[in-house]
Each structure stands twice: as structure tokens, then as C-alpha cells.
Design a protein around this motif. Structure first.
Motif: not given
Length: 70
Positions: A18-23
Motif C-alpha cells: 500500500t502507499d502512504e495514503k493506504g491505497k
């Protein structure tokens, strides 16, 4: 990008990035992994940034590793 499963063998393991935004960026099908086994994931398509690799198993145990793509 490579990582090594260290202590235990895991059946039905899921690897998720996941990326740092949670995606969710990457989520392959489940697989069995043996202790000490090296797994490689192609990190080339990832943009520069902070990511989280999560390894979870069918008994709901999980480990999350933070990494930076340059």
C-alpha cells in the motif's frame, strides 16, 4: 525488491503493498511460503515514495514493513 520469510512457513500467505495514503498498489494471489524462502516483487512500476509491504496468513497473523522507493 526482495524479502525473506524468516521464522515460519506460511500457508495461504497474502502479500500486499500500500502507499502512504493506504491505497492498495499490489495484491497478488495467495501462496505458500517456507521459512527462509526469498520472494521477489517487481518494484519498477512503483513511483518514488513511501510504501508498506504487509505479509499476512490465513490465521490472521500479519507483519508490516515500511520501505522507500527512490
Amino acid at each position: 525488491m526482495s524479502f525473506i520469510v524468516t521464522n515460519i512457513s506460511v500457508n495461504n500467505a497474502m502479500i500486499k503493498i500500500t502507499d502512504e495514503k493506504g491505497k492498495t498498489i499490489f495484491k497478488p494471489q495467495s501462496a505458500s511460503m517456507q521459512a527462509g524462502e526469498k520472494k521477489t516483487i517487481n518494484g519498477t512500476p512503483l513511483a518514488t515514495g513511501i510504501y508498506y509491504l504487509q505479509l499476512s496468513s490465513n490465521n490472521n497473523t500479519a507483519q508490516t514493513i515500511r520501505f522507500i522507493k527512490y
